[in-house]
Design an enzyme around this catalytic site. Structure first.
Site, PDB file in Angstrom:
ATOM      1  N   SER A  96       0.855  -1.185   0.000  1.00 40.26           N
ATOM      2  CA  SER A  96       0.000   0.000   0.000  1.00 40.26           C
ATOM      3  C   SER A  96       0.891   1.235   0.000  1.00 40.26           C
ATOM      4  CB  SER A  96      -0.889   0.014   1.234  1.00 40.26           C
ATOM      5  OG  SER A  96      -0.118   0.403   2.354  1.00 40.26           O
ATOM      6  N   LYS A  97       0.245   2.375  -0.041  1.00 43.43           N
ATOM      7  CA  LYS A  97       0.987   3.647  -0.090  1.00 43.43           C
ATOM      8  C   LYS A  97       1.958   3.795   1.078  1.00 43.43           C
ATOM      9  CE  LYS A  97      -1.901   6.310  -3.116  1.00 43.43           C
ATOM     10  NZ  LYS A  97      -3.366   6.162  -2.941  1.00 43.43           N
ATOM     11  N   ARG A  98       1.652   3.118   2.191  1.00 44.73           N
ATOM     12  CA  ARG A  98       2.577   3.211   3.321  1.00 44.73           C
ATOM     13  C   ARG A  98       3.974   2.718   2.956  1.00 44.73           C
ATOM     14  NH1 ARG A  98       2.148  -0.209   6.922  1.00 44.73           N
ATOM     15  NH2 ARG A  98       0.647  -1.512   5.840  1.00 44.73           N
TER      16      ARG A  98
END
Ligand code: ZN
Length: 493
Positions: A254-256
């Site tokens: 994910s963007k994390r």
């Protein structure tokens, strides 16, 4: 039997690594089996739909060189391939299910359904979801409701007994009790729009899809899809749910973790062949050893059997490494072309290039080539050639454990060495030796000599190799910058 597979994204966001991995596996599988790769746009969710996402889908596949054999823009025998252009068809099939007694019209208002939901939650009732209130309405009851102007949805009649099994090439058989399948899901909404499940199943059947390779997130929908195939009396395709793509921490990518959209990767200067090669190895391997594959090779050797069951890890560092390898395979001329947009974007050059900038550029490319992880790295690495450094932080000149006066002496000494010897453009080994001696005399490490020089030339602690930088900058600018730096250091002292 001809292999026919599809990539069926919903244009509700930018194409991301997971989606592209699905597209690649489908594409390679089709090519390796002499089959067809179909693109289908699943735009039934009109609220989340965006033109930008659709554009991004086409751009991404084109950038990767994934040509679809059938689909939007190219057409094909089972089109249209955009679901919003097929709404009449879904409606017709849903209504047929009603006629056949496999589905029914439900007139429940959203108020009733909301009340039902809160009741079920409050009572922690075993049944969560639709209570089949309209499953056995008589014709008279229906006409009555319709005459009141009530709108209806069409719901699938999910059997309350028995079990449903999906055969998954990778995961084996997955069996669920029918009573655990959500009770009587909506197939057609009251505005005539299909739900994902209806459109997806009808299209896979109508488009003669033989294998469904899609993300594992879709496994929970699997039993419902099989029940739909059964309701229609159709043979389901073979399933192959693909392992998840995770970050190094074991969480879903994910963007994390960093960029996940292909657009981001493209803009930073990852090469399509590098991204394609690396992403193909996330959850698939040829023999556990070989890592480099061209697109053409993957089109030949890809096989379902070698997809891993375990989730694939997407390692950004590894991608950087692949990208660097692919950059270094480019000729200087090719690389120059690829770097140009970044130079223009940074304001270092304007097209058409003047002969002076062209010359700088030609000299820069071979020097920078070994240092690039991504194409955009060229901007910070070559800024010093196009902009004068600012020396706004004089402490940068001074290496650790070096007195300011010694740093000044080091830069003065280096300047003398260069002035004496820099007849040619490139400093010699001889001069390097002298610089090492200088460090010894000053009783500092060699970095204590190189660091002020680096900062003088580039204004920064990170740069291309020093002597290359001197070569690229040329004698005049090299000397001018050292002099400016010296005056900065002197005024500090
Ligand atoms: Zn109802």
């Amino acid at each position: 039997m001809e292999v026919r597979v599809r990539y069926a994204p919903s244009p509700t966001g930018l194409q991301h690594i997971g989606g592209v991995r699905t597209a690649l596996f489908n594409y390679f599988f089709a090519r390796a089996n002499g089959g067809k790769f179909i693109l289908r746009v699943e735009d039934t969710d009109q609220e989340r739909y965006s033109d930008e996402s659709l554009e991004d889908l086409y751009n991404t596949l084109n950038w990767l060189g994934l040509k679809w054999d059938e689909g939007p823009l190219v057409g094909g025998p089972y089109g249209p391939y955009v679901q919003s252009e097929r709404f009449d068809l879904y409606k017709k099939y849903a209504e047929q299910l009603v006629v056949d007694g496999k589905a029914y019209r439900c007139y429940c208002t959203s108020e009733r359904l909301a009340a039902l939901r809160s009741e079920q939650q409050a009572a922690k009732s075993e049944l969560q979801g639709y209570d089949r209130h309209c499953a056995d309405l008589t014709d008279e009851q229906r006409s009555e409701l319709e005459s009141q102007g009530l709108k209806s949805v069409i719901r699938l009649k999910v059997p309350t007994q028995g079990k449903t099994t999906i055969h998954d090439v990778l995961m084996g058989d997955i069996t669920r009790r029918n009573r655990d399948v959500s009770p009587d899901p909506v197939l057609l909404k009251s505005d005539g729009f299909p739900t994902y499940h209806l459109a997806n199943v009808i299209d896979d059947h109508m488009m003669h899809i033989t294998h469904i390779m899609r993300a594992q997130e879709w496994i929970p929908s699997g039993p419902l899809h099989i029940l739909l195939y059964e309701a229609f009396g159709w043979e389901p395709p073979l399933y192959c749910h693909l392992p998840m793509v995770m970050g190094k921490d074991g969480q879903k990518l994910s963007k994390r973790h960093g960029s996940t959209s292909v657009k981001d990767f493209r803009e930073k200067g990852y090469l399509p062949e590098a991204l394609m090669n690396y992403v193909s190895l996330v959850g698939w391997s040829y023999d556990g050893q070989r890592e480099f594959f061209t697109k053409e090779e993957l089109e030949e050797v890809f096989s379902l059997e070698k997809i891993n069951k375990a989730p694939g890890v997407f390692d950004y560092k590894k991608l950087d490494w692949f990208n660097g390898q692919y950059i270094r395979q480019k000729s200087d001329g090719e690389l120059a072309q690829m770097l140009l947009p970044y130079m223009v974007g940074a304001g270092f050059a304007k097209e058409p290039l003047t002969s002076e900038v062209q010359a700088k550029f030609d000299a820069l490319v071979p020097v920078v080539k070994d240092r690039l992880k991504v194409l955009s790295d060229v901007v910070p690495l070559s800024r010093f050639l196009f902009e004068e450094p600012e020396y706004s932080d004089p402490s940068l000149f001074i290496a650790k454990n070096v007195e300011p006066s010694v740093a000044l002496a080091a830069l003065e000494g280096v300047y003398a060495i260069l002035k004496k010897g820099l007849a040619d453009k490139v400093p010699t080994e001889e001069m390097e030796k002298e610089m090492v001696e200088l460090a010894t005399q000053l009783d500092i490490k060699i970095n204590g000599v190189f660091m002020p020089l680096r900062v003088a030339l580039t204004g920064s602690l990170v740069s291309l190799p020093l002597f290359d930088s001197i070569f690229l900058l040329g004698q005049e600018k090299t000397f001018a910058r050292i002099e400016t730096a010296l005056s900065v250091l002197r005024s500090e002292g």
